[in-house]
Scaffold this active site. Structure first.
Site, PDB file in Angstrom:
ATOM      1  CG  ASP A  11      -2.525 -13.641   0.804  1.00  0.00           C
ATOM      2  OD1 ASP A  11      -2.458 -14.411  -0.172  1.00  0.00           O
ATOM      3  OD2 ASP A  11      -1.621 -12.831   1.076  1.00  0.00           O
ATOM      4  CG  ASP A  14       3.227 -11.897  -3.800  1.00  0.00           C
ATOM      5  OD1 ASP A  14       2.005 -12.025  -3.947  1.00  0.00           O
ATOM      6  OD2 ASP A  14       3.777 -11.802  -2.686  1.00  0.00           O
TER       7      ASP A  14
END
Length: 697
Positions: A159, A214
């Site tokens: 990430d 996202d």
């Protein structure tokens, strides 16, 4: 990027907006680790569980992948996301798996997953912390890579949180090099949210890279991600894939939208990473994940991402060349209304031929066409074909496309429905009969002929029916299906197909109640039950879009308003439905005395109010971006006024009440409007909320 990304803006850059996404990306040479030669397939816990991950969950999911047949269909990675570790490293600087969640460590889970013939994935961040605030891998790349390898990890999702503003390629390359030095084959997934033109260099660093922020379980967000990922096709190749994020199939979109997401991810050669709770997934959800014909398109060894053929008016045609010379085609209707969509064999790059086979990958049937590729596509729906030239089109049924068209309807009214039939095939169909199916209680009468002895290639005909809806509806807003049907004799046998058209009917709202919307909405009221099917971008700060059924001037000092919210569409985590009070409900963005008590499907319960008298909500009863409790249906909402102070409560049984919050407002009139409202928190996408027991004293 995790779903708490809004709270991280101060530490990291936000995901790139749609306008900033380049239309093309110069592809980099693919990393030469021999992995992910087709897009990875598997499961990840985050979308369904967030931080509630454990060895038990991972192992049960591995079992379910095997027992459901998904492993046999190609799903192999069982991926652990954030929150698997403790909040600090050990004295040697090593990451420590949470001993409560993973009592046998990651190695124990990996051994279990491997025993099932599957592979294990894990999560870290190219920053000082993970997105949930656990130790990150920035500056610890080799140490952490060595840990992953020693535990038997097969896949790393890396990430981008708390990245210290360092260049992305530098940070991701450091971990990529560290993984390579371990000597273990580990698929490397870059999750930098599509920033820094990652599609132009991601393939030289990792096996896949996120192209967007996202996803969530809403059609609007899924659509935005599709728009961002589609233009990046040139970067995709075996071993290097654009990643538009995990799948939300089974998490709250409609079945039509779920099939669309799965179809488009396969067409875009995207990783197929399930994001739902597979242990409790419905047979319908498992059937979508397990559609092997669609999976075969995604996993095609040629490794090409589908490219847009046309994108006009929300009607998108994509074409993906396949290794056997056929082409996968998706006809995607972004809009809410159904539409007949068409392209041609020439437009998708196929050579001239006597005819073409159309394999419908969801209906699992094959027809033939002279060259037109067409379908009646439902709103938010996708039809997916595998198209190939054929020298013997006469072996197959001709492609008969039927479109059912309906006007606007109301309870008890009569309307004309048309069914238009086109033969796109080379050959003729015989003994063709067109009909119309309607729900029980409706009357249907044809007003034209319905039969055709011989229906040749290229022929078109329209049949009309007079249809009357019942005067009393099953619900205040009733959704029904009117389906045109066709039966025909073809070289392949008797062919039967249908063209459903969804219709929405409402029972009118009667005085003294009134309705208001500043976007698009349908309202219904019948026998003490109410329904609002409305859109709306949001109600907060400068955005004030909602739809309401209300009583003018009924709110007063000492009043109590109660309603039972029986159902709410999950158009967004922050879709809102509940009770609204303001001096004048018909004046959004300006009328003061403004307060709402609402339920949000992904956030729970909130009291929100205008603290300045500006006519805009600016205060929330819970911490920023949060609500109270967990949304449940049915729920009861109660708002009590004392002077200019309002106190909100919720109940899940109608008896025991929990306080949500209390607020004192400026600019409160002696009497105010009070009503039921909804806002979908997804501009242009409607969602229905259903209420009963609306009382105000």
């Amino acid at each position: 990027m995790r779903k708490t990304w809004a709270a991280l803006v101060a530490a990291t850059l936000a995901a790139a907006p749609l306008a900033a996404v380049p239309l093309t990306a110069t592809p980099a040479a693919a990393i030469d680790n021999g992995l992910a030669l087709t897009p990875p397939m598997g499961w990840n816990d985050w979308n369904a569980f967030g931080c509630d991950v454990s060895a038990k969950l991972v192992e049960q999911t591995a079992d379910r992948l095997v027992s459901s047949g998904l492993k046999a269909a190609g799903y192999q990675y069982v991926n652990i996301d954030d929150c698997w570790l403790t909040k600090s490293r050990d004295v040697s600087g090593n990451l420590v798996p949470d001993p409560v969640k993973f009592p046998d460590g990651i190695k124990g889970v990996a051994d279990y997953v491997h025993s099932k013939g599957l592979k294990l994935g894990i999560y870290q961040s190219a920053g000082t912390m993970t997105c949930a605030g656990y130790p990150g891998s920035l500056g610890h790349e080799q140490q952490d890579a060595n840990s992953f390898a020693s535990w038997g990890v097969d896949y790393l999702k890396y990430d981008n949180c708390y990245n210290m503003g360092l260049p992305g390629k530098q940070r991701y390359q450091a971990m990529g090099d560290a993984l390579a030095r371990t000597g273990r084959q580990i698929v490397y997934s870059l999750c930098n949210w599509g920033e820094e033109s990652v599609a132009s260099w991601g393939g030289s660093v990792g096996n896949l890279w996120r192209t967007t922020g996202d996803i969530d379980a809403s059609y609007g967000r899924m659509l935005s991600i599709v728009h961002q990922n589609m233009p990046l096709a040139a970067s995709a190749k075996p071993g290097a894939w654009n990643d538009p994020d995990m799948l939300e199939v089974g998490n709250g979109m409609t079945p039509t939208e779920d099939r669309t997401e799965f179809s488009l991810w396969a067409e875009m050669a995207a990783p197929l990473i399930a994001g739902t709770d597979l242990r409790t997934a419905s047979p319908a959800t498992l059937a979508i994940y397990g559609n092997r014909e669609v999976i075969a398109v995604d996993q095609d060894r040629l490794g090409r991402q589908g490219v847009p053929v046309s994108t006009t008016g929300g009607l998108d045609v994509l074409a993906k060349p396949l290794a056997d010379g056929s082409v996968a085609v998706t006809l995607f209707n972004e809009n809410t209304a159904p539409a007949v969509m068409s392209t041609t064999a020439a437009a998708i790059g196929l050579p001239r031929a006597k005819g073409y086979t159309l394999r419908d990958l969801w209906a699992h049937r094959t027809t033939e066409t002279a060259g037109t590729i067409s379908a009646n596509v439902p709103g938010h729906g996708t039809v997916m074909y595998r198209v190939a030239p054929t020298r013997t089109p006469e072996r197959y049924a001709p492609d008969l496309v039927l479109r059912t068209s309906t006007p606007e309807w109301s309870a008890g009214s009569t309307a004309t429905v048309t069914a238009t039939l086109v033969n796109n095939g080379v050959g003729a169909a015989r003994h063709v009969a067109v009909g119309l199916d309607a729900p029980n209680g409706w009357t249907v009468k044809p007003t034209t002929g319905t039969g055709f002895p011989r229906f040749t290639g290229g022929e078109q005909a329209t049949v009309r029916f007079q249809v009357t809806a019942p005067a009393v509806l099953p619900a205040p807003i009733t959704h029904a299906s009117v389906t045109g049907t066709v039966t025909a004799d073809t070289p392949a046998g008797v062919e039967r197909t249908g063209s459903p058209q969804q219709v929405e009917l409402s029972a009118p709202v009667q005085a003294p109640l009134r309705t208001f919307t500043d976007n698009t909405a349908v309202f219904g009221a019948q026998n003490g039950s109410f329904a609002i099917d409305g859109a709306g971008a949001d109600l907060y700060y400068g955005v004030d879009q909602y739809s309401a059924i209300y009583r003018p001037g009924a709110e007063h000092d000492g009043s109590t308003t109660v309603v039972k919210l029986t159902a709410q569409a999950y158009t967004s985590d922050w879709a809102k439905a509940g009770i609204m009070v303001r001096d004048d409900i018909t004046k959004p963005n300006s009328s003061p005395g403004y307060v709402i008590l609402a339920e949000a499907p992904g956030k729970g319960y909130v009291l929100q109010w205008d603290s300045t008298g500006s006519g805009q909500l600016d205060s929330n009863s819970a911490p920023a971006n949060q609500g109270s409790g967990k949304a449940a249906y049915p729920s009861w909402l109660k708002l009590v006024r004392s002077g200019s102070t309002y106190t909100g409560y919720y109940s899940t049984d109608g008896t025991s009440w929990t306080q949500v919050g209390s607020a004192t407002l400026p600019g409160v009139a002696a009497t105010q409007d009070v009503g039921l409202f909804t806002s979908s928190h997804s501009e242009g996408t409607r969602g229905e909320a259903d209420f009963t027991g609306f009382s105000q004293t």
